[in-house]
Scaffold this active site. Structure first.
Site, mmCIF file in Angstrom:
data_model
loop_
_atom_site.group_PDB
_atom_site.id
_atom_site.type_symbol
_atom_site.label_atom_id
_atom_site.label_comp_id
_atom_site.label_asym_id
_atom_site.label_seq_id
_atom_site.Cartn_x
_atom_site.Cartn_y
_atom_site.Cartn_z
ATOM 1 N N ASP A 212 -7.828 9.900 41.596
ATOM 2 C CA ASP A 212 -8.040 10.123 39.788
ATOM 3 C C ASP A 212 -8.409 11.635 40.253
ATOM 4 O O ASP A 212 -7.565 12.623 41.138
ATOM 5 C CB ASP A 212 -9.550 10.320 39.717
ATOM 6 C CG ASP A 212 -9.935 9.300 38.083
ATOM 7 O OD1 ASP A 212 -9.801 10.779 37.875
ATOM 8 O OD2 ASP A 212 -10.428 8.759 37.681
ATOM 9 N N HIS A 235 -5.492 13.261 39.586
ATOM 10 C CA HIS A 235 -4.986 13.631 38.731
ATOM 11 C C HIS A 235 -5.309 15.175 38.647
ATOM 12 O O HIS A 235 -5.680 15.706 36.883
ATOM 13 C CB HIS A 235 -5.888 12.940 37.569
ATOM 14 C CG HIS A 235 -5.580 11.160 37.364
ATOM 15 N ND1 HIS A 235 -6.663 10.006 36.997
ATOM 16 C CD2 HIS A 235 -5.157 11.038 38.304
ATOM 17 C CE1 HIS A 235 -6.064 9.735 36.918
ATOM 18 N NE2 HIS A 235 -5.233 9.285 37.941
#
Ligand SMILES: *[C@@H]1O[C@H](CO)[C@@H](O)[C@H](O)[C@H]1NC(C)=O
Ligand SMILES: *[C@@H]1O[C@H](CO)[C@@H](O)[C@H](O)[C@H]1NC(C)=O
Ligand SMILES: *[C@@H]1O[C@H](CO)[C@@H](O)[C@H](O)[C@H]1NC(C)=O
Length: 398
Positions: A212, A235
């Site tokens: 993430d 991310h």
């Protein structure tokens, strides 16, 4: 069974008036492979009572560690030397615990030693659905710093966390230096370092590869420096999401300098919810000297952030973005949407500067695009792609 687990102190008592620089040392002695939860808690508690600075040493080797909360205030600064590897229980995913190792209310704290926190997350990732629904099983964050001040976290690794690797709240003057964070790109919700409601945190010389956000910044964060960090896969580096909850606080003074972002979904991102539950300001957010390597959505302001349709996109975000810059950003984009500055219709972005951007996209559906809505960026130097060359795709009916 029956094996000796305990702590030994080199200086037997720590009540004696040593000079201020003397360190009381508490060694956590345990056979390899054993559970050191109680021994570590005992060592920490004793060290915390010392009136002189103290050090807790966790030796080389692998040890099991259950949920542990190390709480101050302590009487003097405290250092934890982690030489070995701490293993969370990989099967322990059905007890709803939301934390593994917690450092709380400690002023004057050091964590170092080259050791590793291994969250043993692989079994947990399969049951993690918290990114899709709020009605989900909580999984433990590997390392929490709650209200820790004047702290240095150095030469420490976190691998395979079940949820976030590191969470920081209520910190003041904290530095992360040479921290390594590692989990597979497919592991859900494994944010590298999440910070909020803190003042004066630096993350420097570190490497974050996870499933993430490498770094995510929540509400109430002020004065964050991210420098010499390599991020990816993951991310990217993200401010927000902001505006999901009522009573959120302003964000101010975020600098991301000399970082490399590679093989990530999203690069440099600011995201706010459309139907924001509050009206706050996020200001002084600067990204400078960034190298991108095959990053999808390298530069993104998204004030319509609404994953899994959990909100009403008709309303514009009430989070105001002021004084934001993207300077000296170069490299390659993994998709055609190289730059998207999608600001709020109700609260347009103010004083956005875009300076020296050179982002290449080599895909067949090219060339790269640069979309702007509800923002008039001030342009400095070269822009490739050309600034605001594409109208934004309307995502909502009029
Ligand atoms: C910040 O924390 C570090 C590490 O604990 C300490 O050495 C330094 O003096 C602190 N700085 C301030 C301004 O308190
Ligand atoms: C920029 O960061 C890289 C590591 O990502 C480091 O090797 C280099 O020295 C840094 N440059 C400056 C000017 O700090
Ligand atoms: C870029 O990243 C995508 C995944 O996002 C991958 O499929 C592709 O192979 C990468 N391209 C290069 C040139 O590394």
């Amino acid at each position: 069974m029956g094996s000796y687990i305990g702590i030994s102190t080199i200086f037997v008592l720590c009540l004696v008036g040593f000079s201020a620089n003397a360190h009381e040392v508490f060694n956590v002695n345990a056979p390899p492979g054993s559970d050191i939860t109680q021994a570590l808690l005992k060592a920490f508690t004793a060290a915390c009572q010392c009136t002189a600075p103290s050090r807790v040493v966790i030796p080389k080797g692998e040890f099991k560690l259950c949920e542990i909360i190390m709480t101050g205030p302590c009487k003097a600064p405290i250092e934890i030397n982690l030489l070995g590897t701490l293993l969370a229980d990989g099967s322990n995913i059905h007890h709803g615990k939301d934390k593994w190792v917690v450092f709380r209310k400690i002023n004057g704290f050091k964590l170092n030693g080259g050791g590793t926190f291994d969250g043993e997350g692989s079994a947990a990732w399969r049951v993690n659905n918290c990114h899709k629904t709020s009605n989900c099983k909580k999984l433990p964050i590997s390392i929490r710093f709650d209200f820790v001040t004047n702290a240095e976290i150095r030469d420490i690794s976190s691998v395979d966390s079940k949820n976030f690797h590191v969470n920081v709240i209520g910190a003041m003057n904290m530095t992360f230096d040479n921290v390594k964070i590692l989990a597979p790109a497919e592991s859900p919700n494994t944010d590298g370092i999440h910070l909020g409601r803190s003042d004066g945190v630096s993350i420097i010389n570190s490497r974050i590869s996870t499933g993430d956000d490498c770094i995510s910044v929540g509400d109430g964060m002020v004065n964050l420096l991210v420098k010499n960090v390599v991020c990816g896969p993951g991310h990217g580096i993200s401010i927000g999401s902001l505006g999901r909850y009522p009573h959120e606080q302003n964000v101010r003074g975020i600098k991301v300098i000399n970082c490399t972002v590679q093989e990530t979904d999203n690069g440099l991102r600011i995201k706010t919810w459309p139907t924001a539950a509050c009206s706050t300001v996020a200001s002084g957010i600067h990204f400078e000297d960034i190298i991108l390597k095959n990053v999808s959505n390298p530069i993104l302001i998204d004030q319509e952030y609404c994953p899994w349709n959990q909100c009403n996109k008709q309303k514009s975000s009430s989070i105001k973005l002021i004084d934001v810059s993207f300077t000296n950003i170069r490299g390659t984009s993994g998709n055609k949407d190289a730059v998207k500055l999608l600001c709020s219709k109700g609260y347009p972005c103010e004083n956005v500067v875009v300076g020296n951007i050179n982002i290449e996209y080599t895909g067949r559906d090219g060339p790269a695009t640069f979309m702007c809505s509800n923002v008039k960026p001030r342009l400095v130097g070269i822009q490739n792609p050309k600034a605001c060359n594409t109208p934004p795709v309307l995502t909502q009916p009029k």
